[in-house]
Design a protein around this motif. Structure first.
Motif, mmCIF file in Angstrom:
data_model
loop_
_atom_site.group_PDB
_atom_site.id
_atom_site.type_symbol
_atom_site.label_atom_id
_atom_site.label_comp_id
_atom_site.label_asym_id
_atom_site.label_seq_id
_atom_site.Cartn_x
_atom_site.Cartn_y
_atom_site.Cartn_z
ATOM 1 N N LEU A 41 0.830 -1.203 0.000
ATOM 2 C CA LEU A 41 0.000 0.000 0.000
ATOM 3 C C LEU A 41 0.867 1.258 0.000
ATOM 4 N N ALA A 42 1.935 1.255 0.787
ATOM 5 C CA ALA A 42 2.837 2.403 0.817
ATOM 6 C C ALA A 42 3.485 2.626 -0.537
ATOM 7 N N ASP A 171 -5.156 -2.393 -16.835
ATOM 8 C CA ASP A 171 -4.461 -2.118 -15.584
ATOM 9 C C ASP A 171 -5.428 -2.396 -14.425
ATOM 10 N N THR A 172 -5.049 -2.061 -13.210
ATOM 11 C CA THR A 172 -5.890 -2.364 -12.041
ATOM 12 C C THR A 172 -7.253 -1.685 -12.113
ATOM 13 N N ALA A 173 -7.331 -0.531 -12.769
ATOM 14 C CA ALA A 173 -8.611 0.184 -12.858
ATOM 15 C C ALA A 173 -9.596 -0.494 -13.793
ATOM 16 N N THR A 174 -9.118 -1.357 -14.682
ATOM 17 C CA THR A 174 -9.997 -1.944 -15.689
ATOM 18 C C THR A 174 -10.112 -3.458 -15.638
ATOM 19 N N TRP A 175 -9.235 -4.120 -14.882
ATOM 20 C CA TRP A 175 -9.323 -5.583 -14.800
ATOM 21 C C TRP A 175 -8.702 -6.085 -13.510
ATOM 22 N N ARG A 183 -6.563 -11.147 -5.483
ATOM 23 C CA ARG A 183 -6.486 -9.759 -5.958
ATOM 24 C C ARG A 183 -5.447 -8.927 -5.224
ATOM 25 N N CYS A 184 -5.310 -9.104 -3.936
ATOM 26 C CA CYS A 184 -4.318 -8.325 -3.196
ATOM 27 C C CYS A 184 -2.917 -8.626 -3.695
ATOM 28 N N ALA A 185 -2.597 -9.918 -3.856
ATOM 29 C CA ALA A 185 -1.283 -10.307 -4.349
ATOM 30 C C ALA A 185 -1.068 -9.819 -5.777
ATOM 31 N N TYR A 186 -2.119 -9.881 -6.597
ATOM 32 C CA TYR A 186 -2.017 -9.435 -7.993
ATOM 33 C C TYR A 186 -1.723 -7.942 -8.079
ATOM 34 N N VAL A 187 -2.463 -7.151 -7.338
ATOM 35 C CA VAL A 187 -2.245 -5.700 -7.363
ATOM 36 C C VAL A 187 -0.880 -5.352 -6.778
ATOM 37 N N LYS A 206 -4.256 4.386 -9.821
ATOM 38 C CA LYS A 206 -3.729 4.507 -8.462
ATOM 39 C C LYS A 206 -4.848 4.388 -7.428
ATOM 40 N N ALA A 207 -5.971 5.018 -7.708
ATOM 41 C CA ALA A 207 -7.108 4.923 -6.781
ATOM 42 C C ALA A 207 -7.567 3.476 -6.635
ATOM 43 N N ALA A 208 -7.598 2.739 -7.756
ATOM 44 C CA ALA A 208 -8.014 1.334 -7.709
ATOM 45 C C ALA A 208 -7.011 0.490 -6.928
ATOM 46 N N MET A 209 -5.720 0.754 -7.139
ATOM 47 C CA MET A 209 -4.687 0.034 -6.381
ATOM 48 C C MET A 209 -4.851 0.264 -4.883
#
Length: 237
Positions: A41-42, A171-175, A183-187, A206-209
Motif C-alpha cells: 500500500l505504501a 491495468d488495475t482500474a480496468t481488470w 487480488r491483493c497479491a495481484y495488485v 492509483k485509486a483502484a490500487m
C-alpha cells in the motif's frame, strides 16, 4: 489478446469496492514477498501519476524476441516460469522444455489447469501488460530495459489462458482476477513492477490500487526478479 469490452471499468470498480482482501501469498509459485507490513500500500501511494500516453508506435517486437534467455541459464523465459509455477512437471529433451504440469490452482481463476505442451490452456501473463507499460513510460526506454521488463520473473506468472485473454492490456482500474482471494497479491505485483521500473500510473489506476490494498493493509511487496537492464548481447534495437 482481445481488447476489453465496454462496461469493464464499471464492473471492476464495483468488485474493488465490494471485495475485501486479506493478506495474500502469491498462490502458485510467483515472486517472493518480503518487507514490512503495509509495504504494498505504501508503494502504491508513492507511484507517480500521469495521463496515459498514446499507444502510437507500440509493437510487441519493441520488447525484444519473446521469451529471450536473459538470465543465461540456457532455458527460455517461458519454460523458466512454467518450471517455477507448475507442479507434477514432466520434460522433453532435458530439463528446459516443460511438456506437462498442473497449475494447482491457477491464481486468476482459482481452478486447477493442466498444461500440455502445444496446447494453449496455460499462458505466461505479463502482470503489467507490455502495451500498458509502453503508454506509461516504456516508450522512452532503451531497448535493453524493455527486454528486461518483458522477461523479468517479477512481472510474469503462469495462468489459465481463457481467463487471461479477458484481461487484454488492462491495468488495475480496468481488470482484476475473477479469483477474489488473489487480488491483493495481484495488485501488489503490479505495484512492485511499476515501482521497480519507474512506470507511472493514471489517477484512476492509483485509486483502484489503493482501494484493493486498503482491504489487505499487511500485504507485502513482491521483490526480486532480474536486473532492469538486459545483458549486453540484447542491447541492439
Amino acid at each position: 489478446m482481445r481488447r476489453l469490452r465496454g462496461g469493464t471499468v464499471i464492473a471492476v470498480m464495483a468488485a474493488i469496492t465490494m471485495t475485501g482482501c486479506k493478506d495474500q501469498t502469491t498462490g502458485s509459485g510467483g515472486p517472493a514477498e518480503t518487507g514490512s507490513g503495509g509495504a504494498a500500500l505504501a508503494a502504491a501511494r508513492s507511484l507517480t501519476v500521469k495521463g496515459r500516453a498514446p499507444k502510437t508506435g507500440y509493437d510487441r517486437d519493441r520488447f525484444g524476441t519473446a521469451w529471450a534467455d536473459t538470465d543465461s541459464n540456457s532455458c527460455d523465459t517461458r519454460d523458466d516460469i512454467l518450471k517455477r509455477d507448475l507442479k507434477e512437471l514432466k520434460f522433453t529433451g532435458g530439463k528446459c522444455k516443460v511438456s506437462y504440469g498442473v497449475l494447482e490452482p491457477d491464481p486468476y481463476s482459482g481452478k486447477n489447469v493442466t498444461y500440455r505442451r502445444g496446447r494453449s490452456l496455460v499462458d505466461i501473463d505479463h502482470v503489467v501488460a507490455l502495451s500498458d507499460a509502453w503508454q506509461k513510460g516504456a516508450k522512452y526506454w532503451d531497448p535493453s530495459k524493455r527486454i528486461a521488463l518483458a522477461n523479468d520473473p517479477l512481472n510474469l506468472v503462469a495462468v489459465d489462458a481463457s481467463t487471461n485473454r479477458g484481461k487484454g492490456d488492462g491495468d488495475t482500474a480496468t481488470w482484476l482476477p475473477p479469483n477474489a482471494g488473489y487480488r491483493c497479491a495481484y495488485v501488489a505485483g503490479q505495484v512492485a513492477v511499476k515501482k521497480k521500473y519507474g512506470l507511472w500510473v493514471t489517477a484512476a489506476e492509483k485509486a483502484a490500487m489503493e482501494k484493493v490494498l486498503s482491504g489487505c493493509p499487511d500485504q507485502k511487496l513482491p521483490t526480486g526478479g532480474n536486473p532492469t537492464e538486459a545483458p549486453a548481447r540484447f542491447h541492439a534495437d
